[in-house]
Scaffold this active site. Structure first.
Site, PDB file in Angstrom:
ATOM      1  N   LYS A  47       0.840  -1.218   0.254  1.00  0.00           N
ATOM      2  CA  LYS A  47      -0.100   0.128  -0.074  1.00  0.00           C
ATOM      3  C   LYS A  47       0.867   1.415   0.033  1.00  0.00           C
ATOM      4  CE  LYS A  47      -3.723  -2.352   2.029  1.00  0.00           C
ATOM      5  NZ  LYS A  47      -4.468  -3.024   3.253  1.00  0.00           N
ATOM      6  N   GLN A  91      -4.328  -1.468   9.779  1.00  0.00           N
ATOM      7  CA  GLN A  91      -4.147  -2.732   8.993  1.00  0.00           C
ATOM      8  C   GLN A  91      -4.752  -3.687  10.186  1.00  0.00           C
ATOM      9  OE1 GLN A  91      -3.288  -3.511   5.651  1.00  0.00           O
ATOM     10  NE2 GLN A  91      -3.804  -5.658   6.265  1.00  0.00           N
ATOM     11  N   ASP A 114     -11.037   2.744   4.396  1.00  0.00           N
ATOM     12  CA  ASP A 114     -11.179   1.199   4.554  1.00  0.00           C
ATOM     13  C   ASP A 114     -12.587   0.889   4.587  1.00  0.00           C
ATOM     14  OD1 ASP A 114      -9.265  -0.364   4.126  1.00  0.00           O
ATOM     15  OD2 ASP A 114      -8.373  -0.758   6.034  1.00  0.00           O
TER      16      ASP A 114
END
Ligand code: NAD
Length: 280
Positions: A47, A91, A114
């Site tokens: 990412k 994450q 997200d």
């Protein structure tokens, strides 16, 4: 037909990069990794690398596995009120001493690139428009749309019930008129669902869970699963590609399918967040 997520993601990232060149400032994504889980660090590094490629500024927090929940909540608070930051990505999975739901809830819905916050998931479930669609489901929808795969009135079987993939994806498909079944590890007779489905989307992480006996000849298969091999290498998918690819209508491979689309969708969301804040 191969649903080539690698190729499509390159086009999307190229367009994102061109658009960023026209902006006054760079969009900015805060990326938080707690601990040293191998797969998570591979994803985070990908990412961050992609941010660099498209000229999104990334602020990287690689935190110790014992980092305290209260400190993480404080960090998110700071990032929520930092005007420079457009997106916050934590994450998952987090170490067990941290309450993941509490952390996700803390991220401002307008920076939740997200798309997992209760506000964004709630908007999605109520058939309203969330600030952000979760990256993996959004990447899958982009892939289907690119290949003109109609979902309206189709039978779609999703094998995954997590908030990262199955639940938001089911809502997105339902909102577009699909009939959706969500299967999971307690589902009896998985084939009853897959054989009757026009589209099967599998995200179990169980290596080669599905062979050709799970699909009808007109099926379209999307493989989300990333399965670990003994040497810790992350490859292969839920679907036995060798056995299945020639026997069905279309399939997305692993690697080169949903993985790169997820990252492209995350960059898309970060740029969207920047544009909505700055009216650039
Ligand atoms: P998870 O562990 O939360 O979900 C796994 C799902 O698979 C659950 O719904 C579980 O019930 C189901 N499952 C497990 N074994 C099964 C079986 N034998 N039969 C039927 N269902 C079974 O994981 P997650 O975070 O949702 O991720 C799922 C997979 O997708 C993992 O392999 C992950 O690495 C991958 N993933 C890939 C991307 C990507 O960008 N390519 C993004 C997110 C997740």
């Amino acid at each position: 037909m191969i649903l080539d997520g690698k190729k499509l993601s390159k086009n999307i990232l190229n367009n994102i990069s061109l658009e960023i060149k026209t902006l006054k400032n760079k969009p900015c994504l805060a990326v938080i990794l707690v601990g040293d889980d191998y797969a998570s660090s591979v994803y985070v590094n990908k990412k961050i690398k992609t941010c660099n490629e498209v000229d999104i500024k990334s602020i990287d927090y690689k935190l110790d596995k014992n980092y305290k929940e209260e400190d993480l909540l404080k960090l998110i608070d700071e990032l929520n009120s930092n005007d420079e930051v457009n997106g916050i990505l934590v994450q998952l999975p987090l170490p067990v001493h941290i309450d993941t739901k509490k952390i996700i809830k803390k991220i401002s819905a307008k920076k939740d690139v997200d798309g997992f916050s209760p506000t964004n998931l709630g908007l999605l479930l109520s058939n309203d428009t969330p600030y952000f669609y979760p990256a993996t489901p959004l990447g899958i929808m982009m892939l289907l749309e690119h290949y003109n795969i109609e979902v309206k009135a189709k039978n779609i079987c999703i094998i995954n019930d997590s908030i990262i993939v199955g639940r938001p994806l089911a809502a997105m498909l339902l909102n577009k008129g699909a009939s959706v079944s969500i299967c999971h590890k307690l589902t009896k007779n998985l084939k009853d669902y897959t054989l009757n489905a026009d589209i099967i989307i599998s995200a179990t992480g169980v290596l080669h869970l599905l062979d050709d006996s799970f699909f009808n000849e007109n099926a379209i298969a999307i493989d989300v699963g990333i399965c670990k091999k003994e040497n810790n290498k992350l490859i292969s998918g839920d679907i036995n590609y060798e056995k299945v690819a020639n026997k069905i209508k279309a399939i997305s491979p692993v690697p080169g399918g949903v993985g790169p689309m997820t990252i492209a969708a995350l960059m898309f969301n970060t740029l969207k967040s920047y544009k909505e804040k700055n009216n650039d």
